[in-house]
Design a protein around this motif. Structure first.
Motif, PDB file in Angstrom:
ATOM      1  N   THR A   3      17.483  -6.680   2.250  1.00 17.02           N
ATOM      2  CA  THR A   3      16.913  -6.576   3.585  1.00 17.02           C
ATOM      3  C   THR A   3      15.405  -6.645   3.426  1.00 17.02           C
ATOM      4  OG1 THR A   3      18.763  -5.193   4.322  1.00 17.02           O
ATOM      5  CG2 THR A   3      16.772  -5.168   5.675  1.00 17.02           C
ATOM      6  N   ILE A   4      14.797  -7.598   4.136  1.00 21.24           N
ATOM      7  CA  ILE A   4      13.369  -7.860   3.998  1.00 21.24           C
ATOM      8  C   ILE A   4      12.765  -8.102   5.374  1.00 21.24           C
ATOM      9  CG2 ILE A   4      13.817 -10.325   3.569  1.00 21.24           C
ATOM     10  CD1 ILE A   4      11.381 -10.324   1.690  1.00 21.24           C
ATOM     11  N   THR A   5      11.531  -7.661   5.559  1.00 28.99           N
ATOM     12  CA  THR A   5      10.889  -7.894   6.856  1.00 28.99           C
ATOM     13  C   THR A   5      10.473  -9.356   6.982  1.00 28.99           C
ATOM     14  OG1 THR A   5       8.669  -7.362   6.034  1.00 28.99           O
ATOM     15  CG2 THR A   5       9.973  -5.531   6.975  1.00 28.99           C
ATOM     16  N   ASP A  10       7.813 -14.289   5.165  1.00 30.72           N
ATOM     17  CA  ASP A  10       6.825 -15.331   5.450  1.00 30.72           C
ATOM     18  C   ASP A  10       5.737 -15.386   4.376  1.00 30.72           C
ATOM     19  OD1 ASP A  10       8.221 -15.931   7.786  1.00 30.72           O
ATOM     20  OD2 ASP A  10       6.814 -14.874   9.102  1.00 30.72           O
ATOM     21  N   ARG A  11       5.327 -14.235   3.857  1.00 32.54           N
ATOM     22  CA  ARG A  11       4.283 -14.207   2.831  1.00 32.54           C
ATOM     23  C   ARG A  11       4.772 -14.808   1.515  1.00 32.54           C
ATOM     24  NH1 ARG A  11       1.007  -8.621   3.003  1.00 32.54           N
ATOM     25  NH2 ARG A  11      -0.557  -9.893   1.949  1.00 32.54           N
ATOM     26  N   PHE A  40       3.491  -6.329  -0.963  1.00 31.33           N
ATOM     27  CA  PHE A  40       3.470  -7.704  -1.455  1.00 31.33           C
ATOM     28  C   PHE A  40       2.370  -7.862  -2.502  1.00 31.33           C
ATOM     29  CE2 PHE A  40       1.739 -12.074  -0.815  1.00 31.33           C
ATOM     30  CZ  PHE A  40       2.849 -12.792  -1.228  1.00 31.33           C
ATOM     31  N   ILE A  41       2.747  -8.350  -3.691  1.00 32.98           N
ATOM     32  CA  ILE A  41       1.799  -8.505  -4.785  1.00 32.98           C
ATOM     33  C   ILE A  41       1.935  -9.912  -5.380  1.00 32.98           C
ATOM     34  CG2 ILE A  41       0.966  -7.542  -6.966  1.00 32.98           C
ATOM     35  CD1 ILE A  41       2.954  -5.075  -5.996  1.00 32.98           C
ATOM     36  N   VAL A 137      14.555  -8.822   8.900  1.00 28.73           N
ATOM     37  CA  VAL A 137      14.407  -7.919  10.042  1.00 28.73           C
ATOM     38  C   VAL A 137      12.946  -7.873  10.470  1.00 28.73           C
ATOM     39  CG1 VAL A 137      16.410  -6.513   9.369  1.00 28.73           C
ATOM     40  CG2 VAL A 137      14.134  -5.885   8.562  1.00 28.73           C
ATOM     41  N   GLU A 138      12.710  -7.457  11.699  1.00 25.99           N
ATOM     42  CA  GLU A 138      11.326  -7.333  12.186  1.00 25.99           C
ATOM     43  C   GLU A 138      10.622  -6.150  11.544  1.00 25.99           C
ATOM     44  OE1 GLU A 138       9.460  -9.464  13.951  1.00 25.99           O
ATOM     45  OE2 GLU A 138      11.213 -10.738  13.691  1.00 25.99           O
ATOM     46  N   ALA A 139      11.328  -5.038  11.348  1.00 25.08           N
ATOM     47  CA  ALA A 139      10.745  -3.846  10.730  1.00 25.08           C
ATOM     48  C   ALA A 139      11.878  -2.983  10.184  1.00 25.08           C
ATOM     49  CB  ALA A 139       9.938  -3.059  11.753  1.00 25.08           C
ATOM     50  N   TYR A 140      11.539  -2.062   9.290  1.00 20.97           N
ATOM     51  CA  TYR A 140      12.547  -1.137   8.732  1.00 20.97           C
ATOM     52  C   TYR A 140      12.692   0.050   9.650  1.00 20.97           C
ATOM     53  CZ  TYR A 140      11.812  -3.780   4.431  1.00 20.97           C
ATOM     54  OH  TYR A 140      11.715  -4.765   3.506  1.00 20.97           O
TER      55      TYR A 140
END
Length: 140
Positions: A3-5, A10-11, A40-41, A137-140
């Motif tokens: 599950t990822i925002t 996009d990044r 994000f790294i 998802v849009e947010a957690y």
């Protein structure tokens, strides 16, 4: 399942496109034990190659120290494939050293005729590769 925002998704895709034709690579860290990708790294592909990625050893050591200090772990280890589908290569499988991580591959090649990239996630444990569903998802 990963599950990822939408923002992180996009990044990762943007990084893969920016580094094309070389492979992009990076990590998304999250709170230890949570399984939730948050930070994000993007990393430099020290190999600067269209067919191989390699984390710079000094950058990687710095990242692991930073994650330790923040009580984080690598939740996602990602890289891109520039000319092949988004599926782990033999080298990817051999180098997979985080059994708890989701290994995300983004292909910047249109290998399936469905669009300009593929985004897939895998678990790689002891050389065994299992693809998993990705939920954005849009947010957690």
């Amino acid at each position: 399942m990963l599950t990822i925002t939408q923002e992180l998704y996009d990044r990762i895709v943007a990084h893969a496109r920016e580094d094309h034709p070389d492979e992009a690579c990076g990590v998304v860290a999250g709170p230890a034990g949570s399984g939730r990708p948050e930070r994000f790294i993007p990393m430099l592909n020290a190999a600067r190659s269209p067919t191989f990625y390699e984390f710079d050893s000094k950058d990687l050591l710095k990242l692991y120290r930073e994650m330790d200090d923040n009580d984080e772990e690598p939740v996602i280890v990602y890289h891109s494939h520039t000319a092949t589908e988004a599926h782990p290569s033999r080298t990817d499988i051999t180098l997979a050293s985080e059994p708890g991580a989701h290994y995300v591959l983004v292909s910047t090649a249109d290998t399936d005729g469905l669009g300009d990239f593929q985004f897939r996630s895998f678990r790689i444990v002891d050389g065994e590769v299992t693809e998993e569903e990705v939920e954005v998802v849009e947010a957690y």
